[in-house]
Structure formats: C-alpha cells, structure tokens
Design a protein around this motif. Structure first.
Motif, PDB file in Angstrom:
ATOM      1  N   HIS A   3      21.232  41.587  -1.691  1.00  0.00           N
ATOM      2  CA  HIS A   3      21.479  40.263  -1.491  1.00  0.00           C
ATOM      3  C   HIS A   3      22.982  39.818  -1.610  1.00  0.00           C
ATOM      4  CE1 HIS A   3      21.783  39.933  -5.857  1.00  0.00           C
ATOM      5  NE2 HIS A   3      20.650  40.781  -5.680  1.00  0.00           N
ATOM      6  N   PRO A   4      23.481  38.893  -1.157  1.00  0.00           N
ATOM      7  CA  PRO A   4      24.707  38.422  -1.189  1.00  0.00           C
ATOM      8  C   PRO A   4      25.105  38.292  -2.786  1.00  0.00           C
ATOM      9  CG  PRO A   4      23.691  36.828   0.308  1.00  0.00           C
ATOM     10  CD  PRO A   4      22.682  37.882  -0.198  1.00  0.00           C
ATOM     11  N   GLY A   5      26.466  38.534  -3.029  1.00  0.00           N
ATOM     12  CA  GLY A   5      26.982  38.426  -4.373  1.00  0.00           C
ATOM     13  C   GLY A   5      26.859  39.622  -5.013  1.00  0.00           C
ATOM     14  N   VAL A   6      26.355  41.056  -4.353  1.00  0.00           N
ATOM     15  CA  VAL A   6      26.294  42.278  -5.078  1.00  0.00           C
ATOM     16  C   VAL A   6      27.641  42.372  -5.958  1.00  0.00           C
ATOM     17  CG1 VAL A   6      25.931  44.540  -4.663  1.00  0.00           C
ATOM     18  CG2 VAL A   6      24.835  43.008  -3.361  1.00  0.00           C
ATOM     19  N   SER A   7      28.693  42.439  -5.433  1.00  0.00           N
ATOM     20  CA  SER A   7      29.912  42.706  -6.102  1.00  0.00           C
ATOM     21  C   SER A   7      30.131  41.772  -7.148  1.00  0.00           C
ATOM     22  CB  SER A   7      31.005  42.720  -5.196  1.00  0.00           C
ATOM     23  OG  SER A   7      31.341  41.528  -4.471  1.00  0.00           O
ATOM     24  N   PHE A   8      29.725  40.700  -7.291  1.00  0.00           N
ATOM     25  CA  PHE A   8      29.799  39.528  -8.299  1.00  0.00           C
ATOM     26  C   PHE A   8      29.063  40.111  -9.479  1.00  0.00           C
ATOM     27  CE2 PHE A   8      28.127  36.010 -10.528  1.00  0.00           C
ATOM     28  CZ  PHE A   8      29.337  35.364 -11.169  1.00  0.00           C
ATOM     29  N   HIS A   9      27.621  40.651  -9.149  1.00  0.00           N
ATOM     30  CA  HIS A   9      26.956  41.057 -10.185  1.00  0.00           C
ATOM     31  C   HIS A   9      27.297  42.573 -10.680  1.00  0.00           C
ATOM     32  CE1 HIS A   9      24.116  37.357  -9.797  1.00  0.00           C
ATOM     33  NE2 HIS A   9      24.103  37.811  -8.282  1.00  0.00           N
ATOM     34  N   GLU A  10      27.724  43.146  -9.836  1.00  0.00           N
ATOM     35  CA  GLU A  10      28.155  44.224 -10.445  1.00  0.00           C
ATOM     36  C   GLU A  10      29.466  44.196 -11.415  1.00  0.00           C
ATOM     37  OE1 GLU A  10      28.788  48.674 -10.503  1.00  0.00           O
ATOM     38  OE2 GLU A  10      27.203  47.242 -10.079  1.00  0.00           O
ATOM     39  N   GLU A  11      30.168  43.294 -10.883  1.00  0.00           N
ATOM     40  CA  GLU A  11      31.326  42.980 -11.977  1.00  0.00           C
ATOM     41  C   GLU A  11      30.956  42.420 -13.283  1.00  0.00           C
ATOM     42  OE1 GLU A  11      35.504  40.068 -12.043  1.00  0.00           O
ATOM     43  OE2 GLU A  11      34.628  40.568  -9.965  1.00  0.00           O
ATOM     44  N   LEU A  12      30.042  41.751 -13.353  1.00  0.00           N
ATOM     45  CA  LEU A  12      29.666  41.283 -14.566  1.00  0.00           C
ATOM     46  C   LEU A  12      28.999  42.241 -15.335  1.00  0.00           C
ATOM     47  CD1 LEU A  12      27.535  38.055 -13.436  1.00  0.00           C
ATOM     48  CD2 LEU A  12      30.132  38.032 -14.448  1.00  0.00           C
ATOM     49  N   ARG A  13      28.295  43.182 -14.623  1.00  0.00           N
ATOM     50  CA  ARG A  13      27.335  44.374 -15.469  1.00  0.00           C
ATOM     51  C   ARG A  13      28.828  45.208 -15.899  1.00  0.00           C
ATOM     52  NH1 ARG A  13      26.716  49.349 -14.436  1.00  0.00           N
ATOM     53  NH2 ARG A  13      27.444  49.433 -12.325  1.00  0.00           N
ATOM     54  N   LEU A  14      29.709  45.401 -15.063  1.00  0.00           N
ATOM     55  CA  LEU A  14      30.825  46.162 -15.608  1.00  0.00           C
ATOM     56  C   LEU A  14      31.555  45.719 -16.958  1.00  0.00           C
ATOM     57  CD1 LEU A  14      32.208  47.516 -12.110  1.00  0.00           C
ATOM     58  CD2 LEU A  14      31.006  48.773 -13.824  1.00  0.00           C
ATOM     59  N   LEU A  15      31.667  44.292 -16.646  1.00  0.00           N
ATOM     60  CA  LEU A  15      32.289  43.703 -17.928  1.00  0.00           C
ATOM     61  C   LEU A  15      31.418  43.871 -19.137  1.00  0.00           C
ATOM     62  CD1 LEU A  15      33.465  40.657 -16.184  1.00  0.00           C
ATOM     63  CD2 LEU A  15      34.940  42.228 -17.235  1.00  0.00           C
ATOM     64  N   SER A  16      30.231  43.644 -19.019  1.00  0.00           N
ATOM     65  CA  SER A  16      29.324  43.994 -19.956  1.00  0.00           C
ATOM     66  C   SER A  16      29.338  45.406 -20.675  1.00  0.00           C
ATOM     67  CB  SER A  16      27.704  43.514 -19.761  1.00  0.00           C
ATOM     68  OG  SER A  16      26.870  43.723 -20.721  1.00  0.00           O
ATOM     69  N   GLN A  17      29.174  46.342 -19.643  1.00  0.00           N
ATOM     70  CA  GLN A  17      29.183  47.816 -20.105  1.00  0.00           C
ATOM     71  C   GLN A  17      30.583  48.198 -20.803  1.00  0.00           C
ATOM     72  OE1 GLN A  17      28.571  50.112 -16.487  1.00  0.00           O
ATOM     73  NE2 GLN A  17      26.373  50.145 -16.723  1.00  0.00           N
ATOM     74  N   ALA A  18      31.746  47.583 -20.528  1.00  0.00           N
ATOM     75  CA  ALA A  18      33.161  47.635 -21.201  1.00  0.00           C
ATOM     76  C   ALA A  18      32.992  47.109 -22.513  1.00  0.00           C
ATOM     77  CB  ALA A  18      34.148  47.050 -20.227  1.00  0.00           C
ATOM     78  N   GLY A  19      32.063  46.542 -23.191  1.00  0.00           N
ATOM     79  CA  GLY A  19      31.749  45.804 -24.334  1.00  0.00           C
ATOM     80  C   GLY A  19      32.068  44.428 -24.499  1.00  0.00           C
TER      81      GLY A  19
END
Length: 101
Positions: A3-19
């Motif tokens: 779906h659209p916004g995949v990169s946006f959601h990926e960025e949120l996930r990466l920020l979360s994984q970064a702590g």
C-alpha cells in the motif's frame, strides 16, 4: 506491504528499532514534522481551527508502531474515506461513517 506510504511506515519502524520511544516516534511524524515545515499553527496536532486531516487506526500505535499501518478511515479536509475506496481510485465520501457501519 502493498500500500502507499510503505516508506513512511518503514521509517517509523526504524526509528522505533533505534530506541526512540513510540510516543516520540509518533510526535516526530506529526508535530515535529509540522514544526520543521513552519506549519504548526495549521497541522501536526488535533485542535480547533487546524486542518482536519488524520487517520483513524484499528489498533493503538502506542502498543506497537506497526499499528500505524492498520488504517480504518482517512479524514481529509473534513471528509471521511475508507482506505480501500481511495486505493481503488473510486473514493466514496462518508460524511457520517457511523450510520454506514
């Protein structure tokens, strides 16, 4: 993810994984983004007089950042849409979604 916004959601996930705490990730994507654009008077938070552009999620993103992908409704300029309607290219505006449930 298809779906659209995949990169946006990926960025949120990466920020979360970064702590970054989930609340900070969400603030970064909303209010802080508005600050960076110098538009905090009109977007970034839900408040009287601001643009009514938001998503209604099917689960709490504070429980898991991936819940930002569980989009139930989209409110754009005060009009309510289902995500599936927008993805098919046939937007069906729902002025009062509660009556359609």
């Amino acid at each position: 993810m298809d779906h659209p916004g995949v990169s946006f959601h990926e960025e949120l996930r990466l920020l979360s994984q970064a702590g970054l705490p989930t609340s900070a990730v969400l603030r970064t994507a909303t209010y802080n983004a508005a600050l960076a654009l110098h538009k905090e008077q009109t977007i970034g938070t839900i408040d009287v007089g601001k643009r009514a552009d938001l998503v209604v999620l099917g689960a709490n993103p504070l429980d898991a950042i991936s819940n930002t992908e569980r989009i139930e409704l989209i409110v754009k300029a005060g009009q309510v849409f289902r995500q599936s309607d927008l993805l098919t290219g046939k937007p069906d505006v729902h002025q009062d979604y509660r009556q359609r449930k």
